[in-house]
Design a protein around this motif. Structure first.
Motif, PDB file in Angstrom:
ATOM      1  N   ASP A  64       0.984  -1.066   0.009  1.00 41.25           N
ATOM      2  CA  ASP A  64       0.093   0.037   0.000  1.00 41.25           C
ATOM      3  C   ASP A  64       0.868   1.116  -0.002  1.00 41.25           C
ATOM      4  N   GLU A  65       2.165   1.198   0.859  1.00 41.30           N
ATOM      5  CA  GLU A  65       2.843   2.296   0.786  1.00 41.30           C
ATOM      6  C   GLU A  65       3.505   2.574  -0.523  1.00 41.30           C
ATOM      7  N   TYR A  66       3.832   1.511  -1.175  1.00 41.30           N
ATOM      8  CA  TYR A  66       4.300   1.576  -2.489  1.00 41.30           C
ATOM      9  C   TYR A  66       3.369   2.257  -3.646  1.00 41.30           C
ATOM     10  N   LEU A  67       2.188   1.871  -3.426  1.00 34.55           N
ATOM     11  CA  LEU A  67       1.168   2.045  -4.481  1.00 34.55           C
ATOM     12  C   LEU A  67       0.972   3.673  -4.410  1.00 34.55           C
ATOM     13  N   THR A  68       1.055   4.057  -3.011  1.00 33.47           N
ATOM     14  CA  THR A  68       0.804   5.500  -2.645  1.00 33.47           C
ATOM     15  C   THR A  68       1.896   6.161  -3.104  1.00 33.47           C
ATOM     16  N   TRP A  69       3.125   5.699  -3.055  1.00 35.21           N
ATOM     17  CA  TRP A  69       4.359   6.451  -3.739  1.00 35.21           C
ATOM     18  C   TRP A  69       4.238   6.425  -5.020  1.00 35.21           C
ATOM     19  N   GLU A  70       3.740   5.580  -5.645  1.00 33.73           N
ATOM     20  CA  GLU A  70       3.788   5.527  -7.362  1.00 33.73           C
ATOM     21  C   GLU A  70       2.823   6.516  -7.649  1.00 33.73           C
ATOM     22  N   LYS A  71       1.526   6.629  -7.043  1.00 34.69           N
ATOM     23  CA  LYS A  71       0.432   7.537  -7.393  1.00 34.69           C
ATOM     24  C   LYS A  71       0.955   8.975  -7.101  1.00 34.69           C
ATOM     25  N   GLY A  72       1.760   9.033  -6.135  1.00 36.48           N
ATOM     26  CA  GLY A  72       2.443  10.391  -5.907  1.00 36.48           C
ATOM     27  C   GLY A  72       3.572  10.984  -6.973  1.00 36.48           C
ATOM     28  N   GLN A  74       3.353  10.094  -9.976  1.00 40.08           N
ATOM     29  CA  GLN A  74       2.380  10.258 -11.181  1.00 40.08           C
ATOM     30  C   GLN A  74       1.735  11.757 -11.437  1.00 40.08           C
ATOM     31  N   ALA A  75       1.562  11.911 -10.158  1.00 42.33           N
ATOM     32  CA  ALA A  75       0.579  13.062  -9.883  1.00 42.33           C
ATOM     33  C   ALA A  75       1.710  14.224  -9.702  1.00 42.33           C
ATOM     34  N   LEU A 147      13.800  14.972 -16.230  1.00 38.79           N
ATOM     35  CA  LEU A 147      14.252  14.073 -15.097  1.00 38.79           C
ATOM     36  C   LEU A 147      12.925  13.326 -14.766  1.00 38.79           C
ATOM     37  N   SER A 148      12.068  14.102 -14.543  1.00 38.34           N
ATOM     38  CA  SER A 148      10.819  13.211 -14.037  1.00 38.34           C
ATOM     39  C   SER A 148      10.260  12.372 -14.656  1.00 38.34           C
ATOM     40  N   THR A 149      10.304  12.577 -16.104  1.00 43.48           N
ATOM     41  CA  THR A 149      10.143  11.583 -16.949  1.00 43.48           C
ATOM     42  C   THR A 149      11.005  10.250 -16.902  1.00 43.48           C
ATOM     43  N   PHE A 150      12.063  10.604 -17.013  1.00 42.34           N
ATOM     44  CA  PHE A 150      13.281   9.399 -16.785  1.00 42.34           C
ATOM     45  C   PHE A 150      12.911   8.828 -15.417  1.00 42.34           C
ATOM     46  N   ARG A 151      12.698   9.466 -14.421  1.00 41.45           N
ATOM     47  CA  ARG A 151      12.248   8.661 -12.956  1.00 41.45           C
ATOM     48  C   ARG A 151      10.945   7.907 -13.162  1.00 41.45           C
ATOM     49  N   LEU A 152      10.091   8.533 -13.763  1.00 43.67           N
ATOM     50  CA  LEU A 152       8.766   7.662 -14.155  1.00 43.67           C
ATOM     51  C   LEU A 152       8.725   6.514 -14.618  1.00 43.67           C
ATOM     52  N   GLU A 153       9.597   6.522 -15.845  1.00 44.36           N
ATOM     53  CA  GLU A 153       9.827   5.607 -16.494  1.00 44.36           C
ATOM     54  C   GLU A 153      10.625   4.390 -16.124  1.00 44.36           C
ATOM     55  N   ASN A 154      11.533   4.645 -15.079  1.00 43.16           N
ATOM     56  CA  ASN A 154      12.505   3.587 -14.662  1.00 43.16           C
ATOM     57  C   ASN A 154      12.469   3.411 -13.113  1.00 43.16           C
ATOM     58  N   TYR A 155      11.233   3.819 -12.452  1.00 46.37           N
ATOM     59  CA  TYR A 155      11.260   3.484 -10.906  1.00 46.37           C
ATOM     60  C   TYR A 155      10.914   1.979 -10.846  1.00 46.37           C
ATOM     61  N   THR A 156      11.432   1.435  -9.772  1.00 41.48           N
ATOM     62  CA  THR A 156      11.359   0.145  -9.211  1.00 41.48           C
ATOM     63  C   THR A 156      10.701   0.007  -7.847  1.00 41.48           C
ATOM     64  N   PHE A 157      10.626  -1.158  -7.395  1.00 42.52           N
ATOM     65  CA  PHE A 157      10.329  -1.547  -5.904  1.00 42.52           C
ATOM     66  C   PHE A 157      11.414  -1.129  -5.008  1.00 42.52           C
ATOM     67  N   GLN A 158      12.569  -1.375  -5.804  1.00 46.08           N
ATOM     68  CA  GLN A 158      14.260  -1.093  -4.836  1.00 46.08           C
ATOM     69  C   GLN A 158      14.126   0.457  -4.839  1.00 46.08           C
ATOM     70  N   SER A 159      13.848   1.345  -5.791  1.00 47.17           N
ATOM     71  CA  SER A 159      14.131   2.743  -6.000  1.00 47.17           C
ATOM     72  C   SER A 159      12.958   3.418  -4.906  1.00 47.17           C
ATOM     73  N   PHE A 160      11.800   2.587  -4.808  1.00 44.88           N
ATOM     74  CA  PHE A 160      10.789   2.752  -3.498  1.00 44.88           C
ATOM     75  C   PHE A 160      11.566   2.853  -2.207  1.00 44.88           C
ATOM     76  N   LEU A 161      11.969   1.488  -1.997  1.00 42.16           N
ATOM     77  CA  LEU A 161      12.840   1.384  -0.795  1.00 42.16           C
ATOM     78  C   LEU A 161      13.989   2.099  -0.304  1.00 42.16           C
ATOM     79  N   GLU A 162      14.762   2.669  -1.326  1.00 39.62           N
ATOM     80  CA  GLU A 162      16.080   3.569  -1.149  1.00 39.62           C
ATOM     81  C   GLU A 162      15.241   4.761  -0.949  1.00 39.62           C
TER      82      GLU A 162
END
Length: 171
Positions: A64-72, A74-75, A147-162
């Motif tokens: 749930d934290e990951y999905l919230t982070w992902e939606k953030g 994108q927003a 930079l935001s587009t690059f981050r949005l296209e390349n994020y992973t669960f590992q980047s969320f944890l970092e």
């Protein structure tokens, strides 16, 4: 899995003397990289555990934290895109004002080919300066979006944890 490992170690008596899996093991520090806080009991628990010691499902909480982070992410990207588009609109009008400067040499060449000279190409100088300046400004304005587009296209669960780890260290 950790419960079955604890049970196995208890059955085989592989714990050091005085330790037992039935006794509650030490919980991780709240600011530990490998720890998260249980929403049910507010205690710290390791990320590798599926369930907290109180029985709460930690993996679901982490997802749930990951999905919230992902939606953030994108927003933030969408809002940044809207802001940059508003800033770029005047630049497009500025480039449109250079069109007459580009057409003068072409009109002279078409209608008066006998009187055409290199001097008529001087009309292109202001157009090139404005177009060059607007290209530099556009590149400067779009840098955060790239930079935001690059981050949005390349994020992973590992980047969320970092990122989660860095946010814990700031607290």
């Amino acid at each position: 899995m950790s419960r079955s490992v604890d049970r196995f170690l208890d059955e085989q008596e592989l714990f050091p003397s005085g330790h037992s899996a039935s006794r509650e093991a030490d919980r991780p520090n709240a600011h530990n990289v490998n720890a998260m806080q249980c929403a049910a009991c507010n205690q710290s628990e390791y990320l590798s555990r599926d369930y907290c010691r109180c029985g709460h499902y930690l993996r679901g909480q982490l997802e749930d934290e990951y999905l919230t982070w992902e939606k953030g992410l994108q927003a933030n990207h969408k809002s940044m895109l809207e802001v940059i588009e508003r800033k770029m609109k005047p630049m497009r009008y500025l480039i449109a004002t250079t069109i007459p400067f580009m057409l003068v040499p072409l009109a002279q060449l078409t209608f008066w080919p006998d009187n055409f000279s290199i001097g008529s190409f001087l009309y292109w100088a202001p157009a090139m300066m404005v177009a060059g300046a607007s290209a530099v400004i556009e590149r400067f304005l779009k840098r955060p979006l790239v930079l935001s587009t690059f981050r949005l296209e390349n994020y992973t669960f590992q980047s969320f944890l970092e990122e989660r780890r860095y946010s814990l260290n700031e607290v």
